[in-house]
Each structure stands twice: as structure tokens, then as C-alpha cells.
Design a protein around this motif. Structure first.
Motif, PDB file in Angstrom:
ATOM      1  N   LYS A  28     -11.501  -3.127  22.741  1.00 28.67           N
ATOM      2  CA  LYS A  28     -10.715  -2.964  21.525  1.00 28.67           C
ATOM      3  C   LYS A  28      -9.376  -3.658  21.726  1.00 28.67           C
ATOM      4  O   LYS A  28      -8.783  -3.575  22.791  1.00 28.67           O
ATOM      5  CB  LYS A  28     -10.522  -1.463  21.328  1.00 28.67           C
ATOM      6  N   LYS A  29      -8.917  -4.359  20.702  1.00 27.17           N
ATOM      7  CA  LYS A  29      -7.607  -4.998  20.762  1.00 27.17           C
ATOM      8  C   LYS A  29      -6.618  -4.092  20.039  1.00 27.17           C
ATOM      9  O   LYS A  29      -6.856  -3.671  18.913  1.00 27.17           O
ATOM     10  CB  LYS A  29      -7.641  -6.367  20.110  1.00 27.17           C
ATOM     11  N   ALA A  30      -5.514  -3.778  20.718  1.00 27.37           N
ATOM     12  CA  ALA A  30      -4.486  -2.925  20.127  1.00 27.37           C
ATOM     13  C   ALA A  30      -3.127  -3.369  20.634  1.00 27.37           C
ATOM     14  O   ALA A  30      -2.931  -3.526  21.839  1.00 27.37           O
ATOM     15  CB  ALA A  30      -4.733  -1.465  20.485  1.00 27.37           C
ATOM     16  N   ASN A  31      -2.195  -3.561  19.720  1.00 26.72           N
ATOM     17  CA  ASN A  31      -0.830  -3.960  20.090  1.00 26.72           C
ATOM     18  C   ASN A  31      -0.817  -5.168  21.017  1.00 26.72           C
ATOM     19  O   ASN A  31      -0.127  -5.182  22.029  1.00 26.72           O
ATOM     20  CB  ASN A  31      -0.075  -2.792  20.726  1.00 26.72           C
ATOM     21  N   ASN A  32      -1.630  -6.163  20.698  1.00 32.93           N
ATOM     22  CA  ASN A  32      -1.696  -7.398  21.475  1.00 32.93           C
ATOM     23  C   ASN A  32      -2.181  -7.178  22.913  1.00 32.93           C
ATOM     24  O   ASN A  32      -1.835  -7.939  23.814  1.00 32.93           O
ATOM     25  CB  ASN A  32      -0.349  -8.121  21.456  1.00 32.93           C
TER      26      ASN A  32
END
Length: 72
Positions: A28-32
Motif C-alpha cells: 500500500k502506498k501512503a504518504n509517499n
């Protein structure tokens, strides 16, 4: 190093799982940032063992940050 860490997580999820258990791997991608989540249907880690692991992890991270810090 990341490849080794993720490999260890997956191997442990398989090794310490219940018979016919399941292993879930999610990214998962979160906050770069990329999050890699490995979970399984095994019994898990006891709260005491988890506390020890987290304390060791914090100490190692702290030492790494001190070594990696850019002088002001």
C-alpha cells in the motif's frame, strides 16, 4: 536489505502458521511511502516477546539515526 527483511517476514509467516493456515501479503502506498503488510493465521507473538522486539527495534533505529545524521 529490504528484500532480506521481507523474505524473512514471509518465511516466518509460513513456518509458524497453523496447518492449512493462510498468509496474506499486501502493499500500500501512503504518504509517499510504501507499506508492506505480511499477516498470517498463526498464533502470533506473545505480548512479552513483542515488547522485547519493539524495544530492540527502537534501540537499533536510534543508533542508526545517530550514525546517519547529517552534522549541523
Amino acid at each position: 536489505m529490504l528484500k532480506h527483511a521481507v523474505s524473512n517476514l514471509i518465511q516466518n509467516a509460513i513456518k509458524y502458521n497453523t496447518e492449512n493456515g493462510k498468509v496474506h501479503i499486501k502493499t500500500k502506498k501512503a504518504n509517499n511511502q510504501l507499506l508492506i503488510i505480511v499477516s498470517d493465521t498463526g498464533i502470533g507473538i506473545s505480548p512479552d516477546a513483542l515488547r522485547i522486539f519493539l524495544n530492540l527495534s527502537t534501540v537499533k533505529t536510534s543508533k542508526w539515526l545517530k550514525k546517519s545524521a547529517v552534522p549541523a
